[in-house]
Enzyme design. Structure first.
Site, PDB file in Angstrom:
ATOM      1  N   CYS A  40     117.133 -29.974  40.421  1.00 36.92           N
ATOM      2  CA  CYS A  40     117.565 -29.596  41.767  1.00 36.92           C
ATOM      3  C   CYS A  40     118.274 -28.250  41.784  1.00 36.92           C
ATOM      4  CB  CYS A  40     118.457 -30.692  42.314  1.00 36.92           C
ATOM      5  SG  CYS A  40     117.576 -32.251  42.294  1.00 36.92           S
ATOM      6  N   GLY A  81     115.484 -14.285  13.513  1.00 39.23           N
ATOM      7  CA  GLY A  81     115.414 -15.609  14.125  1.00 39.23           C
ATOM      8  C   GLY A  81     114.116 -15.713  14.897  1.00 39.23           C
TER       9      GLY A  81
HETATM   10  C1  LIG Z   1     121.143 -14.224  17.039  1.00 43.36           C
HETATM   11  C2  LIG Z   1     121.444 -13.447  15.832  1.00 43.36           C
HETATM   12  C3  LIG Z   1     120.405 -13.059  14.977  1.00 43.36           C
HETATM   13  C4  LIG Z   1     118.960 -13.336  15.249  1.00 43.36           C
HETATM   14  O1  LIG Z   1     118.453 -12.633  16.314  1.00 43.36           O
HETATM   15  P1  LIG Z   1     116.876 -12.646  16.580  1.00 43.36           P
HETATM   16  O2  LIG Z   1     116.695 -11.729  17.721  1.00 43.36           O
HETATM   17  O3  LIG Z   1     116.495 -14.038  16.921  1.00 43.36           O
HETATM   18  O4  LIG Z   1     116.204 -12.160  15.350  1.00 43.36           O
HETATM   19  C5  LIG Z   1     120.757 -12.404  13.811  1.00 43.36           C
HETATM   20  N1  LIG Z   1     122.049 -12.123  13.516  1.00 43.36           N
HETATM   21  C6  LIG Z   1     123.063 -12.473  14.330  1.00 43.36           C
HETATM   22  C7  LIG Z   1     124.447 -12.148  13.946  1.00 43.36           C
HETATM   23  C8  LIG Z   1     122.789 -13.138  15.517  1.00 43.36           C
HETATM   24  O5  LIG Z   1     123.797 -13.471  16.324  1.00 43.36           O
END
Ligand SMILES: *Cc1c(COP(=O)(O)O)cnc(C)c1O
Length: 419
Positions: free
Chosen positions: A344, A276
């Site tokens: 705030c 991600g």
């Molecule tokens: C959040 C998540 C990812 C991605 O994580 P990154 O650190 O953004 O690469 C991949 N697999 C699962 C199951 C996740 O919950």
């Protein structure tokens, strides 16, 4: 090249577009994404793992703007989803359901049903109770679906506690004994094909060691399973690859692949990766305008028009985002600022004790590395409409999510006659 934001004649550019010009067209604050940066990060992983041709399911919770999803899907990515809402977005973006994997500890019956009907590739199941429930829901629909078991390998990824997911005390996954039990009881689940193993140990992991440690544990487990005659087809290695926010020196995709690929030699799994942050993180910035500066006995403050509702990472995790002035001044004078929002709460800061060029009201500054877990974590706290999102490709740019209006803030609300 880590990203496509650069200074030219002291002006910040995203690819070939001057950031200041976008600000004058769309107002502030706004998120700005580089198409080139996020597609290249996907391609870096595709290239590094070419040998095993993995399915790369972009973890869309990092940034789920439809324009970004569509761009990545068109380049061959699948998607990793964690809710029914993400399933909806994934389909709006045109993702082939057979490239969607679904993780998360709390999938409701209705979310399961939507995903089964959509025909997703795999459910990543996180408990025996969920397995029972998924069996019931699938049976009711008279379908059969693929299931991977998410293993909690009890490995410390050396990252922030809030984004650690593979230690025994976290809520995620099954320990190895319980996962083994699930494979032994496969016959209890006639509508589930338990054919995969999933592991995701956390986020912003900058070294390969925790990954290697976790994958080794999983491989030993797989060897034992196969010896007992269980067939495992999918191996999902999760996401978690770290990026540069300040002075981190994370592994590159190539270095990561070099460490990981030898572990899987001679094994024939369909490998799934779920990056991600690695794809989206460095591809986005948050552009904001200084409303006022303020000097107290203790500090210099720069008060900007973005707040913790726009970018919560500093408040939530103590995260660091570099500050890039949209126009660099020639003046040498630097000041140590706390850059804060209008909300705030004292937790409403974007940066603390940061030495930057002297700022004045109306100056534009950008927070770097805000492409992942930026807009996707934004809220309307303090009745603040969420920021616009803008995508740049080459010399073109377009608003890919309009700034919210005050009307958006009250959408869906009703005042009963009896109040
Ligand atoms: C959040 C998540 C990812 C991605 O994580 P990154 O650190 O953004 O690469 C991949 N697999 C699962 C199951 C996740 O919950």
């Amino acid at each position: 090249m880590m990203h496509d934001f650069e200074y030219l004649n002291r002006e910040l550019y995203c690819e070939s577009v001057r950031v200041r010009d976008i600000a004058s067209r769309v107002g502030t604050p706004f998120y700005l994404y580089s198409y080139k940066t996020f597609t290249e990060h996907l391609m870096k992983l595709q290239k590094a793992f070419k040998l095993i041709d993995p399915l790369i399911c972009y973890s869309m919770k990092a940034n789920s703007n439809l324009a970004i999803l569509r761009s990545l899907v068109k380049k061959g990515a699948g998607l990793d989803i964690v809710s029914g809402g993400e399933l909806f977005r994934a389909r709006e973006a045109g993702c082939d359901p057979s490239k969607i994997v679904y993780a998360g500890v709390g999938k409701t019956d209705s979310e399961m049903e939507q995903a089964i009907r959509a025909g997703i590739l795999l459910f990543n199941v996180e408990s025996l109770q969920e397995l029972d429930r998924l069996e019931r829901v699938t049976a009711k629909l008279k379908r059969r679906i693929n299931v991977s078991l998410r293993i909690n390998p009890d490995v410390d990824p050396g990252t922030h506690a809030h984004i650690t997911t593979g230690k025994a005390e976290t809520k995620f996954g099954l320990d190895l004994d319980t996962a083994h039990l699930a494979f032994m009881r496969k016959d209890k689940y006639p509508h589930l094909s338990i054919c995969g193993v999933h592991v995701h140990i956390g986020s912003q992991i900058v070294k390969s060691e925790p990954f290697v440690k976790a994958f080794r544990k999983v491989l030993i487990f797989l060897t034992a399973l196969e010896r007992e005659g269980h067939r495992v087809k999918f191996l999902n290695l999760g996401g978690g690859l770290g990026i540069i926010y300040s002075d981190e020196r994370p592994q590159t995709a190539e270095q990561f692949a070099k460490q990981i690929l030898p572990l899987f030699q001679g094994r024939k799994y369909k490998v799934i990766l779920e990056p991600g942050r690695f794809i989206a993180g460095n591809s986005g910035i948050l552009v904001t305008r200084v409303i006022d500066t303020k000097q107290t006995k203790a500090k210099h403050f720069a008060i900007v028009d973005a707040g913790m509702n726009d970018l919560i990472r500093p408040a939530l995790y103590g995260s660091h985002h570099e500050i890039w002035p949209v126009r660099q001044t020639r003046a040498a004078k630097k000041v140590i600022y706390d850059v804060v929002g209008p909300i705030c709460e004292s937790g409403d800061f974007l940066a603390k004790n940061r030495k930057v060029q002297e700022l004045k009201a109306n100056d534009l500054i950008a927070f770097a590395s805000a492409g992942a877990y930026g807009f996707s974590m934004a809220s309307n706290y303090n009745a603040r409409p969420r920021a616009a999102e803008v995508l740049v490709r080459g010399s073109r740019f377009e608003v890919v999510r309009a700034r919210e209006t005050n009307q958006d803030l009250v959408r869906g609300e009703r005042i009963p006659k009896w109040v």
